[in-house]
Design a protein around this motif. Structure first.
Motif, mmCIF file in Angstrom:
data_model
loop_
_atom_site.group_PDB
_atom_site.id
_atom_site.type_symbol
_atom_site.label_atom_id
_atom_site.label_comp_id
_atom_site.label_asym_id
_atom_site.label_seq_id
_atom_site.Cartn_x
_atom_site.Cartn_y
_atom_site.Cartn_z
ATOM 1 N N THR A 86 0.815 -1.213 0.000
ATOM 2 C CA THR A 86 0.000 0.000 0.000
ATOM 3 C C THR A 86 0.846 1.260 0.000
ATOM 4 O O THR A 86 0.382 2.327 -0.365
ATOM 5 N N ASP A 87 2.085 1.169 0.437
ATOM 6 C CA ASP A 87 2.990 2.309 0.421
ATOM 7 C C ASP A 87 4.031 2.178 -0.687
ATOM 8 O O ASP A 87 5.153 2.680 -0.581
ATOM 9 N N ASN A 88 3.653 1.500 -1.758
ATOM 10 C CA ASN A 88 4.522 1.349 -2.929
ATOM 11 C C ASN A 88 5.873 0.743 -2.578
ATOM 12 O O ASN A 88 6.894 1.087 -3.171
ATOM 13 N N HIS A 89 5.873 -0.142 -1.589
ATOM 14 C CA HIS A 89 7.087 -0.874 -1.216
ATOM 15 C C HIS A 89 8.209 0.079 -0.811
ATOM 16 O O HIS A 89 9.376 -0.161 -1.110
ATOM 17 N N GLN A 90 7.861 1.149 -0.123
ATOM 18 C CA GLN A 90 8.836 2.163 0.266
ATOM 19 C C GLN A 90 9.102 2.082 1.766
ATOM 20 O O GLN A 90 8.193 1.876 2.564
ATOM 21 N N GLY A 91 10.353 2.282 2.144
ATOM 22 C CA GLY A 91 10.698 2.302 3.554
ATOM 23 C C GLY A 91 10.781 0.915 4.159
ATOM 24 O O GLY A 91 9.831 0.431 4.766
ATOM 25 N N GLY A 92 11.951 0.257 4.002
ATOM 26 C CA GLY A 92 12.081 -1.113 4.493
ATOM 27 C C GLY A 92 12.034 -1.212 6.006
ATOM 28 O O GLY A 92 11.464 -2.151 6.565
ATOM 29 N N GLY A 93 12.632 -0.250 6.709
ATOM 30 C CA GLY A 93 12.608 -0.273 8.167
ATOM 31 C C GLY A 93 11.544 0.638 8.737
ATOM 32 O O GLY A 93 10.755 0.249 9.605
ATOM 33 N N SER B 70 15.214 -3.515 3.545
ATOM 34 C CA SER B 70 15.111 -3.366 2.093
ATOM 35 C C SER B 70 13.807 -2.667 1.723
ATOM 36 O O SER B 70 12.738 -3.020 2.217
ATOM 37 N N GLY B 71 13.904 -1.664 0.825
ATOM 38 C CA GLY B 71 12.727 -0.975 0.299
ATOM 39 C C GLY B 71 13.080 -0.312 -1.015
ATOM 40 O O GLY B 71 14.196 0.188 -1.193
ATOM 41 N N ARG B 72 12.157 -0.297 -1.950
ATOM 42 C CA ARG B 72 12.469 0.220 -3.285
ATOM 43 C C ARG B 72 12.889 1.687 -3.252
ATOM 44 O O ARG B 72 13.720 2.119 -4.046
ATOM 45 N N LEU B 73 12.294 2.472 -2.396
ATOM 46 C CA LEU B 73 12.759 3.821 -2.096
ATOM 47 C C LEU B 73 12.989 3.857 -0.595
ATOM 48 O O LEU B 73 12.048 3.777 0.188
ATOM 49 N N GLY B 74 14.236 4.002 -0.198
ATOM 50 C CA GLY B 74 14.536 4.013 1.221
ATOM 51 C C GLY B 74 14.617 2.621 1.809
ATOM 52 O O GLY B 74 13.642 2.114 2.376
ATOM 53 N N VAL C 280 19.393 -1.887 1.720
ATOM 54 C CA VAL C 280 19.442 -1.891 0.270
ATOM 55 C C VAL C 280 18.126 -1.372 -0.302
ATOM 56 O O VAL C 280 17.049 -1.621 0.244
ATOM 57 N N ALA C 281 18.229 -0.646 -1.429
ATOM 58 C CA ALA C 281 17.055 -0.201 -2.195
ATOM 59 C C ALA C 281 17.122 -0.860 -3.564
ATOM 60 O O ALA C 281 17.806 -0.363 -4.466
ATOM 61 N N GLU D 174 12.859 3.764 -9.073
ATOM 62 C CA GLU D 174 13.054 3.091 -7.793
ATOM 63 C C GLU D 174 14.558 2.867 -7.592
ATOM 64 O O GLU D 174 15.386 3.417 -8.301
ATOM 65 N N GLY D 175 14.894 2.076 -6.571
ATOM 66 C CA GLY D 175 16.285 1.817 -6.300
ATOM 67 C C GLY D 175 17.029 3.036 -5.812
ATOM 68 O O GLY D 175 18.199 3.235 -6.144
ATOM 69 N N GLN D 176 16.384 3.874 -4.989
ATOM 70 C CA GLN D 176 17.020 5.088 -4.481
ATOM 71 C C GLN D 176 17.050 5.076 -2.958
ATOM 72 O O GLN D 176 16.083 4.697 -2.312
ATOM 73 N N GLY D 177 18.177 5.510 -2.403
ATOM 74 C CA GLY D 177 18.271 5.639 -0.960
ATOM 75 C C GLY D 177 18.407 4.316 -0.239
ATOM 76 O O GLY D 177 17.480 3.892 0.454
ATOM 77 N N GLY D 178 19.561 3.654 -0.399
ATOM 78 C CA GLY D 178 19.754 2.384 0.291
ATOM 79 C C GLY D 178 19.613 2.543 1.792
ATOM 80 O O GLY D 178 18.910 1.776 2.454
ATOM 81 N N GLY D 179 20.271 3.562 2.361
ATOM 82 C CA GLY D 179 20.117 3.819 3.785
ATOM 83 C C GLY D 179 18.855 4.587 4.092
ATOM 84 O O GLY D 179 18.077 4.206 4.966
ATOM 85 N N ALA D 180 18.626 5.685 3.350
ATOM 86 C CA ALA D 180 17.447 6.515 3.588
ATOM 87 C C ALA D 180 17.109 7.281 2.325
ATOM 88 O O ALA D 180 17.985 7.634 1.533
ATOM 89 N N TYR D 181 15.819 7.541 2.165
ATOM 90 C CA TYR D 181 15.307 8.357 1.069
ATOM 91 C C TYR D 181 14.472 9.463 1.693
ATOM 92 O O TYR D 181 13.537 9.201 2.453
#
Length: 985
Positions: free
Chosen positions: A631-638, A657-661, A682-683, A690-697
């Motif tokens: 629902t959040d577009n797979h953003q923010g793994g943590g 892991s999250g596609r953004l962040g 990892v992003a 997508e694929g932006q902000g491995g640590g944070a976006y």
């Protein structure tokens, strides 16, 4: 004066007038307002006058009945669909005035078999098109057949444009007007044919004729007939464009034209065939067409008036013209020996003297008296037509004006002022705010409308105009709901509590319908222990077993205290404070308290407007994966943050892991991250952007005194396509700065495309500082472009530095293509935000092009002061149009790091490298005190954000004088050192 019985009768008629908009029948005021034109017509008696307010009232048919349908002179379109007038006897007449009539699949107006009179003035009429793409043609704006007397004045008629019918034979547009065996007089009007079908094969459709007449006769004065444009040919097969429509097409009839413009339609477009031919000005098939000499005279004025008063008339003519205003009460239709058409029965009232003479301006303005209606006559119709005698003695007829009159002292008089209510509405504009053709004061007085605030305006109008709010949409102003106890307003902000809660301006975390700020509850500590049995109540003796239980029980100001342990399972992830200003913290720090998401989802979601009073302290978040949160577009793994600004302190986010962040996603935020570590996140790139902000976006920073801030935080070992350590996007800067990284470490992150340690992008014009890095270490990061920092911009509108690095150390960053320490990217058509590098050390960075800085874009402005830069200006590779300010305050000397390759003597294993300054470093006491960054992050916690940052990266004093080392920098000693570390005694 008429009988006071009118007033008594009016009081009983007002009760049903509690509607907004509609149609009223002047002769039957107890009826209505109607929301259907057909219903009003059916209810009206013979000869009635119908008044129309703004709205859309559907199709209607007038069959064998005299009526006048007139738009009120108020704002807004008075519209209907198709109107049909049929079967009028010779003694009957219909007037349609001021309406917008449009059909989607028929003519806009249909006139059929009328022996009587049809008068249409001040109307816009649009024909429809056939519903089938291969239909025969667009419909006329107006179609008349077998009509004895049709007069159009000051109207705009358009035939239906067919639109696209790809692959079918071309379909003609509709004519503006089509007449068969009818007598027409057209004054001061524009008739346009519709456009032929587009993308037809073997050619586009033919444009419709402006006016098409078959049989009987036509008189036209001061009008324009325009053929429609031909339609375009199809894209395939090189078909031709359609032929333009004809301006006037007449067959077997008589036509007299006075000062009429005939404009053929243009041919349609084509890609590779032939452009369509233009239409013809006149197509004559056996008709007798006479072009009358002279120019048109136009009479204009109001469309409604009262009796026993006067109206303003204007005559447009020639200097010296004398106007005799002819007045009649019954319509007629007679050709007058080259003068035009008489529109009223004769004899008519002919004044003894002219009303006036046209001067040099070409316009005569006069006041003309209206007649007195009989006592029992609620309305009457006056027909005005000017007879003009020019300076040579020749006569001219103007267009007719059909002017309905209200009986001034007859009819309903709800306010007791001895004036007909309809006259009040006409002469006192603004007294019918709900456009129901009834006086507001009377609506209120007799219960037809409410006025809870007693301001003389119906509540519905106060709400509609924004003078009063109605947040709960109950039709009552909020202030009245509150004043009369129908709603509560505990916080005194003039909004009902329920609305504050519904809009999100107030929270109600315990669901008791009382805004939280109105409740006084003593903060408490709620305990959570993974080893406790279920069913606890949050006390130290009976703690909750899961974190979600603790969050659910918490209220503003509470602390959810988590005991040591590993917290896993569905009740310990996807945790949502739901707007509560609470603290969630571990008892003994992040090493002892772990939230293990087990790769199933993220740990926390902040999306309910949480602010800095919502805090996470001392937690480890491990193995989060935003793939479990679609629902959040797979953003923010943590952690996921949207439209919220929580504070994270002393937390560790790892292996997420999250596609953004991969670790953190934060948008529309002033997120604060303090004393945290983000590692090995990892992003992944699943799709574009997508694929932006491995640590944070981080993006879309909110305006105001707060800003997104990372303080004393380490981001290491993270991966992404763009911004492996951190990716920052600025779109509409209005704070200064947008993002602050203060006393942070970006170490050993790897991007597969751009920005190993940090990627910063800007996508909108505007000023303000975008990004500040102060007292930061950016080391051992890698990427093809911009191993340390990659910066990208599409537009910027200020000379203010956009990206600033102050007292930072950039070391051992390795780019495989360009920009070892810093890469500037974007488009040369836009201005890059100015970049400044102050009091920094850049050493050991590598790239085939621009080991210090590579400028892909051009148009960049780079300033470097009081810094130690390996290779000096030669380390900068700038694009065309870029400038580099680089003065003698800079040096190019080995900074003599304390242990640049670490205990293992391998510089590639960056995590053990020591980039502090050794006692022999030339960077000691060599920087500029005046360039030290403002203490945006309040690193020393003294509340002073305006002072120079007082601490270095290790949180040791920044202004330190090393005895025995010469002061080579600028300022009053003690002088600061270059780079992120201050050499201590």
């Amino acid at each position: 004066m008429k009988s006071p019985l009118w007033l008594l009768a009016s009081l009983s008629l007002l009760a049903p007038w509690a509607y907004a908009g509609g149609i009223r029948i002047v002769d039957q005021p107890a009826l209505g307002p109607f929301t259907s034109l057909q219903a009003a017509i059916d209810a009206a008696d013979e000869g009635s006058l119908l008044l129309v307010e703004a709205g859309s009232y559907g199709n209607a048919t007038i069959a064998g009945k005299s009526l006048s349908i007139v738009a009120m002179p108020t704002a807004g379109s008075k519209g209907a669909g198709r109107i049909t007038v049929q079967d009028l006897t010779s003694a009957q007449a219909v007037l349609i005035s001021g309406l917008f009539l449009k059909s989607t699949a028929t003519p806009g107006v249909v006139l059929a078999s009328n022996a009587g009179h049809v008068r249409i003035q001040g109307c816009t009429i649009v024909g429809g098109k056939f519903s089938s793409a291969s239909g025969p043609a667009g419909h006329p704006g107006l179609k008349a057949s077998a009509c004895a007397s049709v007069v159009l004045s000051n109207c705009t008629l358009s035939g239906g444009s067919v639109g696209f019918n790809s692959g079918y034979p071309g379909t003609p547009g509709g004519p503006g007007l089509e007449s068969v065996d009818s007598a027409l007089a057209i004054f001061d009007s524009t008739l346009s044919g519709g456009t032929g079908s587009e993308e037809g094969y073997p050619s586009g459709g033919t444009g419709g004729d402006g006016c098409r007449v078959v049989g009987w006769g036509l008189f036209a004065s001061g009008s324009a007939f325009k053929g429609g444009s031909g339609g375009g040919g199809d894209y395939l097969g090189c078909p031709d464009g359609g032929t333009g429509g004809n301006a006037l097409n007449v067959t077997n009839c008589q036509a007299q034209l006075l000062d009429v413009a005939l404009q053929p339609g243009t041919g349609g477009w084509t890609l590779c065939g032939s452009i369509g031919n233009s239409g013809q000005a006149l197509v004559n098939n056996g008709a007798l067409v006479t072009q009358l000499p002279g120019t048109v005279r136009r009479l204009s004025g109001v469309a409604l008036a009262s009796d026993a008063s006067s109206v303003d008339l204007a005559l447009e003519g020639q200097t010296g013209d004398r106007l005799f205003a002819l007045v009649g009460i019954k319509p007629a239709f007679a050709f007058a020996n080259g003068l035009g058409v008489w529109a009223m029965q004769r004899p008519v009232h002919l004044p003894y003297a002219p009303a006036g003479t046209v001067g040099a301006s070409g316009v005569l303005n006069v006041q003309h008296p209206t007649k007195l209606l009989q006592q029992n006559q609620l309305h009457g119709l006056t027909i005005l037509q000017g007879l003009v005698l020019d300076s040579s003695g020749a006569l001219h007829l103007t267009n007719p004006m059909h002017l309905p009159l209200f009986n001034r002292d007859g009819g309903t008089d709800c306010n007791g002022n001895s004036i007909n209510d309809f006259v009040d509405l006409l002469e006192l504009p603004g007294q019918d705010c709900n456009t129901n053709i009834a006086l507001d004061a009377c609506d209120i007085a007799f219960g037809g409308a409410q006025d809870c605030n007693a301001n003389g305006v119906p509540d519905a109008c106060d709400i509609a105009t924004g003078a009063e709010h109605d947040c709960n949409s109950n039709g009552v102003p909020d202030a009245c709901d509150i004043a009369f106890g129908a709603a509560q307003d505990c916080n005194g902000n003039a909004n009902p509590d329920a609305c504050d809660i519904a809009s999100g301006s107030s929270y109600d975390v315990n669901g008791n319908n009382i805004p939280d700020e109105c409740e006084s509850i003593t903060p408490q500590v709620l305990w959570v222990d993974a080893a406790a049995p279920s069913g606890g109540n949050g006390t130290p003796a009976a703690p909750f077993q899961t974190i979600s239980d603790g969050l659910a029980a918490a209220f503003h100001g509470d602390t959810v205290m988590i005991r040591d342990g590993i917290y896993a399972g569905p009740s310990n992830r996807n945790l949502d404070p739901k707007g509560k200003a609470i603290t969630v913290r571990s008892e003994h720090g992040p090493a002892a308290c772990v939230i293990d998401c087990q790769g199933a989802s993220r740990a926390f979601r902040f999306a309910s407007g949480e602010g800095p009073d919502t805090r996470l302290i001392g937690l480890t978040i491990r193995n989060g994966d935003a793939q479990g949160s679609p629902t959040d577009n797979h953003q923010g793994g943590g952690i996921f943050v949207y439209d919220s600004s929580p504070v994270l302190e002393d937390c560790a986010i790892e292996h997420c892991s999250g596609r953004l962040g991969g670790g953190i996603y934060a948008s529309s935020t002033a997120l604060q991250v303090r004393g945290c570590s983000i590692r090995n996140c990892v992003a992944p790139t699943i799709s574009v952007y997508e694929g932006q902000g491995g640590g944070a976006y981080v993006s879309w920073i909110v305006s105001g005194p707060l800003r997104a801030t990372f303080v004393d935080t380490k981001i290491s070992g993270c991966q992404a396509d763009v911004g492996a350590g951190l990716s920052f996007g600025s779109y509409a800067p209005d704070a200064d700065p947008q993002l602050v990284l203060s006393h942070c470490r970006l170490i050993g992150n790897a991007a597969s495309s751009f920005g190993g340690g940090l990627a910063a992008s800007h996508y909108s014009s505007g000023g303000g500082r975008l990004l500040v890095l102060d007292n930061c270490l950016v080391a051992g990061n890698s990427a093809p472009h911009g191993a340390g920092i990659g910066a990208y911009a599409t537009s910027y509108g200020s000379s203010t530095p956009g990206w600033t690095l102050v007292n930072c150390t950039l070391a051992d960053n390795a780019a495989t293509i360009d920009g070892g320490a810093l890469h500037l990217g974007g488009s040369s058509s836009f201005a890059m935000p100015p970049v400044e590098i102050l009091n920094c050390v850049s050493w050991g960075n590598s790239a085939p092009a621009g080991p210090m800085l590579y400028d892909q874009q051009g148009q960049a402005s780079v300033s470097v002061y009081s810094s130690d830069v390996q290779a000096g200006p030669a380390g900068f590779l700038l694009g065309a149009g870029s400038t580099l300010a680089y003065d003698s305050s800079n040096i190019d000397l080995d900074p003599a790091f304390a242990d640049a390759d670490g205990p293992d003597n391998d510089p590639a294993t960056v995590f053990d490298n020591d980039y502090r300054l050794s006692p022999t470093s030339p960077c000691i006491d060599a920087a500029n005190n005046g360039l030290v960054a403002q203490d945006w992050a309040d690193i020393d916690g003294d509340g002073n954000l305006g002072e120079p940052a007082p601490l270095d990266l290790e949180l040791l004093p920044r202004f330190v004088d090393i005895l025995g080392v010469p002061d080579t920098g600028l300022g009053t000693p003690p002088l600061v050192d270059m780079g992120a570390f201050e050499r201590q005694p």
